[in-house]
Design an enzyme around this catalytic site. Structure first.
Site, PDB file in Angstrom:
ATOM      1  N   ASP A   1      29.918  53.272  56.630  1.00 57.33           N
ATOM      2  CA  ASP A   1      31.294  52.905  56.281  1.00 57.33           C
ATOM      3  C   ASP A   1      32.024  54.095  55.681  1.00 57.33           C
ATOM      4  OD1 ASP A   1      33.503  51.113  55.998  1.00 57.33           O
ATOM      5  OD2 ASP A   1      33.070  50.992  53.850  1.00 57.33           O
TER       6      ASP A   1
ATOM      7  N   HIS B   1      35.801  53.197  56.460  1.00 61.92           N
ATOM      8  CA  HIS B   1      35.822  53.042  55.004  1.00 61.92           C
ATOM      9  C   HIS B   1      36.613  51.794  54.598  1.00 61.92           C
ATOM     10  CE1 HIS B   1      35.550  55.470  51.003  1.00 61.92           C
ATOM     11  NE2 HIS B   1      35.342  54.172  50.819  1.00 61.92           N
TER      12      HIS B   1
ATOM     13  N   GLY C   1      35.116  49.058  52.970  1.00 60.66           N
ATOM     14  CA  GLY C   1      34.265  48.269  52.092  1.00 60.66           C
ATOM     15  C   GLY C   1      35.007  47.258  51.236  1.00 60.66           C
ATOM     16  N   SER C   2      36.132  47.638  50.682  1.00 61.20           N
ATOM     17  CA  SER C   2      36.872  46.739  49.789  1.00 61.20           C
ATOM     18  C   SER C   2      38.072  46.090  50.467  1.00 61.20           C
ATOM     19  CB  SER C   2      37.345  47.508  48.549  1.00 61.20           C
ATOM     20  OG  SER C   2      38.270  48.527  48.921  1.00 61.20           O
TER      21      SER C   2
END
Length: 338
Positions: free
Chosen positions: A279, A303, A305-306
């Site tokens: 990620d 990227h 993840g959140s």
């Protein structure tokens, strides 16, 4: 009390449209919070990263800076900001983009956003692990390109979590949350490695503290969830991958620089390890001609993840409140102790 004399630079947060019936989100949420406190705000209104020159211009004379992990806050930027700068609030839990030594010298306070993104990032880690080990992108492509002809006993077989050993590099908040979500899959054994044992946190998972070489050698799945530090930079290199099983799956949700990507490519291309899910990469975004993108056994995400609506909104609100508390000279909801 804040007055219009408190000028704030808001870098790189982009535009988040507000749909009817929904709450404010992203940049709109941050700006609404700052507006109520009578702050003079200079914003970078784009989803693309703010150029360094624009950031230096915007932060000059500002009392506070709200930034992203893609904004490099180094000595040069701090010098451009000048003596007014009292607080930096980053919309991230990672702080490797901040020159902390320089920030500390200047007595600048730092706010960040831990805890609130733990669940979303852990969910993404599990999703990425399952996507990679069960070869979902390959399977989807076979459906689309006509490769799916009939049922075959060993076609598209991957690796399952039941009775497996999972090794976690970094048993912090996110590492623990990942393990908790994986446990119901029937994982037989959890290993973890880090700077020091964490017996209290490990007890609930019955996780064993081991060395990095032992973790690499004995794990069926390796999940990297540590912070980026000088000690972890390049941690996952040729030697690390050579210690892993040829059937092992590697997942990185921490920072790209923890992994030597050239060594990872060789390990995947040669069959030294079975597959990898990332990620995070170096650089971000990863160039479209990067060798890792040519491999079927490497799944790469941008990227995210959140990236849930709830998490990003909570992060935005926390970042804004950190900034305001710092400007007022009050305790921040989440302050990084320097």
């Amino acid at each position: 009390m804040l007055t219009a004399l408190n000028s704030v630079a808001v870098a790189g947060l982009g535009d988040c449209p507000v749909r009817p019936g929904t709450a404010l989100c992203g940049l709109a949420l941050i700006l609404s919070v700052l507006a109520k406190c009578n702050c003079e705000v200079e914003e970078w209104d784009s989803d693309e990263p703010i150029p360094n020159q624009e950031l230096e211009r915007g932060v000059t004379g500002a009392h506070g800076l709200l930034c992203l992990l893609s904004d490099r806050v180094d000595k040069r930027l701090l010098e451009a900001a000048g003596a007014n700068l009292k607080v930096i609030s980053t919309l991230s839990v990672g702080v490797d983009h901040l020159a902390l030594d320089e920030i500390k010298k200047r007595g600048i306070r730092v706010g960040y956003t831990p805890d609130v993104l733990t669940d979303a990032t852990a969910e993404l880690a599990v999703s990425l692990l399952l996507t990679t080990c069960r070869r979902l992108p390959e399977a989807i492509e076979e459906v689309k390109n006509g490769g799916w002809t009939s049922w075959k006993p060993m076609w598209m077989c991957g690796y399952g979590l039941s009775q497996s050993t999972v090794g976690i590099v970094g048993l912090g908040r996110i590492g623990q949350a990942v393990a908790q979500r994986l446990k119901p899959f029937g994982v037989q054994r959890f290993l973890y490695a880090g700077r020091q044992p964490r017996p209290q946190e490990a007890a609930a998972l019955q996780a064993e503290f081991v060395s990095i070489p032992q973790l690499a050698a004995e794990s069926d799945f390796v999940i990297v969830a540590c912070s980026l530090t000088p000690a972890t930079t390049g941690l996952c290199n040729k030697e690390f991958f050579q210690q892993m099983k040829t059937t092992a799956v590697f997942v990185n949700i921490s920072r790209g620089d923890v992994v030597n990507q050239d060594d990872l490519y060789q390990a995947l291309a040669s069959g030294q390890i079975a597959a990898a899910g990332l990620d995070v990469t170096t650089p971000e975004p990863l160039p479209t001609d990067h060798p890792l993108l040519t491999l079927k056994n490497c799944v790469i995400l941008p990227h995210i993840g959140s990236a849930t609506h709830r998490t990003r909104n909570t992060m935005s609100l926390l970042a804004a409140n950190n900034l305001l508390a710092g400007l007022r000279g009050e305790p921040m909801p989440s302050e990084l102790k320097l």
